[in-house]
Design an enzyme around this catalytic site. Structure first.
Site, PDB file in Angstrom:
ATOM      1  N   GLN A 197       0.821  -1.216   0.000  1.00 10.81           N
ATOM      2  CA  GLN A 197       0.000   0.000   0.000  1.00 10.81           C
ATOM      3  C   GLN A 197       0.852   1.262   0.000  1.00 10.81           C
ATOM      4  OE1 GLN A 197      -3.052   0.195   2.958  1.00 10.81           O
ATOM      5  NE2 GLN A 197      -3.693   2.219   2.338  1.00 10.81           N
TER       6      GLN A 197
ATOM      7  N   GLU B 281      -3.350  -7.393  -1.927  1.00 12.65           N
ATOM      8  CA  GLU B 281      -4.815  -7.245  -1.825  1.00 12.65           C
ATOM      9  C   GLU B 281      -5.258  -6.247  -2.885  1.00 12.65           C
ATOM     10  OE1 GLU B 281      -6.490  -4.933   1.064  1.00 12.65           O
ATOM     11  OE2 GLU B 281      -4.870  -3.490   1.114  1.00 12.65           O
TER      12      GLU B 281
ATOM     13  N   GLY C 275       3.464  -5.790   5.855  1.00 10.27           N
ATOM     14  CA  GLY C 275       3.708  -7.167   5.442  1.00 10.27           C
ATOM     15  C   GLY C 275       4.115  -7.290   3.991  1.00 10.27           C
ATOM     16  N   THR C 276       3.327  -6.635   3.097  1.00 11.24           N
ATOM     17  CA  THR C 276       3.594  -6.773   1.669  1.00 11.24           C
ATOM     18  C   THR C 276       4.869  -6.048   1.283  1.00 11.24           C
ATOM     19  OG1 THR C 276       1.207  -6.730   1.379  1.00 11.24           O
ATOM     20  CG2 THR C 276       2.545  -6.608  -0.603  1.00 11.24           C
TER      21      THR C 276
ATOM     22  N   THR D  91       2.049   2.342  13.295  1.00 10.79           N
ATOM     23  CA  THR D  91       0.753   1.948  12.725  1.00 10.79           C
ATOM     24  C   THR D  91       0.537   0.456  12.860  1.00 10.79           C
ATOM     25  OG1 THR D  91       1.841   1.757  10.607  1.00 10.79           O
ATOM     26  CG2 THR D  91       0.670   3.799  11.040  1.00 10.79           C
TER      27      THR D  91
ATOM     28  N   ASN E   5       7.849   8.629   8.437  1.00  8.41           N
ATOM     29  CA  ASN E   5       6.675   9.487   8.393  1.00  8.41           C
ATOM     30  C   ASN E   5       6.700  10.590   9.437  1.00  8.41           C
ATOM     31  OD1 ASN E   5       5.585   8.181   6.262  1.00  8.41           O
ATOM     32  ND2 ASN E   5       4.312   6.811   7.477  1.00  8.41           N
TER      33      ASN E   5
ATOM     34  N   ASN F 222       3.386  12.116   0.932  1.00 12.11           N
ATOM     35  CA  ASN F 222       3.835  11.552  -0.339  1.00 12.11           C
ATOM     36  C   ASN F 222       4.298  12.625  -1.308  1.00 12.11           C
ATOM     37  OD1 ASN F 222       3.319   9.030   0.588  1.00 12.11           O
ATOM     38  ND2 ASN F 222       1.400   8.757  -0.521  1.00 12.11           N
TER      39      ASN F 222
ATOM     40  N   GLU G 137      26.198   6.373 -10.734  1.00 14.73           N
ATOM     41  CA  GLU G 137      27.042   7.412 -10.161  1.00 14.73           C
ATOM     42  C   GLU G 137      26.704   7.652  -8.695  1.00 14.73           C
ATOM     43  OE1 GLU G 137      27.895  11.483 -12.077  1.00 14.73           O
ATOM     44  OE2 GLU G 137      27.407  10.108 -13.706  1.00 14.73           O
TER      45      GLU G 137
END
Length: 451
Positions: free
Chosen positions: A12, A68, A141-142, A176, A203, A225, A251
């Protein structure tokens, strides 16, 4: 002849970040929401990130993978949905559920062949791949499990290609997910061997930058982001535009990584100001560069950073916009003489400078003020070892002493010994950083330890 860079977004966090990055790229290259380029194409350098279809549409050389479907559905329904090739948006059926072992062994294993196949297709569409850029987080996890697996596969299949990782690490206080220390520890263990450069982001540091400079009391992930995007876009600007002093992926690697294991970078950017503040802010090269080197502006939160004790092994400063080579060099000299940065004793020059005429584009939703010039610093500093020791090892030791949550990992086909191995490896990494500071060549000992 362009040397292509392939971008892979995993999980995600990686996909949302990747989506923001492509919006930024499209704005910089005046590519519309439908993938058509506005105006005449003069500078073809940007083709290293896009491929052109028969219909004259530019499609990102990008692969998005998640276990997912939700996040990828969001991409398919987003404003920029049309520019992506649907075949390269891979979604699984079941989630990794914040579990490294699920992403790496059970669920991830089923996806990896598909991912491999798509990567092969991307590579086949290229003349000459120069490297891969991977965005993912290491706490979930992903991003952690599958991200590490994909990196390992790339390392096996495309051995000589450099791999650049943008990793969102767990923050010091905001968390989180409970098992972050486990996932981060296991991922770092893989990153040590499989990325050439890892940019460590967190974050909490970026929340603080948003609150302090952009007057956003409650920043969303979208705000974060967009800030990270500017950094990524500045790192790749020299690949995408013709410039006065260009930097390619290899480089970065040659200049920033003194020893293969010590490749974790701190990054910062200036100017980060709202349009209102921009009117009164100094915006000359020296002022923005100095801002970049103050620890409050790092995109990684490092407690009690001390400019004299925490030494740099190498720094790359990338200027964009209206900056002349002479000004850039004068600023670098000024930084050194005024003790704004300290280098390890065996690194006399220490600075790599990149220049590019194209200032970063500002998107309509951005909080940032448009600036004539901007600078991004990527530094290899020994202080990063505290991110590993205080955030990961310390918390990991507390949890692992009780074997808390371990059964979830073992149940997914992981062996307990792997935790111990990864922890030991991280211990060696911390030792490596200390050795760099103690100025004696401990390479020989370190080699014996690793064998």
């Amino acid at each position: 002849m362009v040397r292509e860079v392939l971008t892979v977004n995993v999980g995600q966090c990686g996909i949302q970040l990747g989506q923001a990055v492509w919006e930024q790229y499209c704005a910089e290259h005046t590519i519309g929401v439908d993938g058509k380029k506005e105006g005449k194409v003069e500078d073809m350098t940007f083709m290293c990130f896009y491929e052109e279809t028969g219909a004259g549409q530019y499609v990102p050389r990008n692969l998005m993978v998640d276990l997912e479907p939700n996040v990828i559905d969001d991409v398919k329904n987003s404003q920029y949905a049309k520019i992506f090739h649907p075949e390269f948006l891979l979604a699984g059926k079941e989630d990794a559920a914040n579990n490294f072992a699920r992403g790496h062994y059970t669920v991830g294993k089923e996806m990896i062949d598909k991912v491999n196949d798509r990567l092969r297709k991307l590579v086949d569409n290229c003349d000459n791949v120069q490297g891969f850029a991977l965005t993912h987080s290491v706490g979930g996890g992903t991003g952690s499990g599958l991200g590490a697996l994909i990196l390992e596969r790339i390392a096996v299949d495309y051995r000589k290609k450099s791999k650049l990782g943008f990793e969102v690490y767990p923050s010091p206080t905001i968390s989180t997910c409970v098992v972050e220390p486990y996932n981060a520890l296991l991922t770092t263990h893989w990153l040590l061997d499989h990325t050439e450069i890892s940019v460590v982001l967190d974050n909490e540091a970026i929340y603080e930058i948003c609150q302090k400079w952009l007057d956003r009391k409650r920043p969303s992930y979208d705000n974060l982001n967009r800030l990270i995007t500017k950094v990524i876009s500045s790192m790749t600007a020299s690949l995408r535009f013709e410039g006065e002093l260009n930097v390619d992926l290899n480089e970065f690697q040659t200049n920033l990584v003194p020893f293969p294991r010590l490749h974790f970078m701190i990054t910062a950017m200036a100017p980060v100001v709202t349009p209102k503040k921009a009117e009164t802010q100094k915006n000359d090269v020296q002022a923005i560069t100095e801002t970049c080197f103050s620890p409050g502006n790092f995109f990684t939160k490092i407690a009690d950073f001390d400019a004299e004790e925490d030494k740099y092994m190498a720094i790359s400063v990338n200027y964009r916009g209206d900056v002349k080579a002479k000004e850039a060099n004068a600023t670098v000299q000024w930084l050194k003489t005024n003790k704004k940065t300290t280098f390890v004793e065996w690194c006399p020059t220490g600075f790599k400078v990149g220049l590019n005429e194209q200032p970063p584009a500002v998107l309509p939703e951005d909080d940032l003020a448009p600036a004539k010039r901007n600078v991004v610093m990527i530094g290899n500093n020994t202080a990063i070892s505290r991110v590993f020791s205080e955030r990961i090892s310390k918390k990991y030791d507390l949890m692992y002493s009780q074997r808390a949550f371990v059964h979830w990992y073992v149940g997914e086909g992981m062996e307990e010994g792997e935790f111990a191995e990864a922890r030991e490896d991280l211990g060696f990494l911390e030792k490596d950083y200390l050795d760099v500071l103690s100025e004696q060549a401990t390479d020989e000992e370190a080699d014996d330890d690793d064998e």
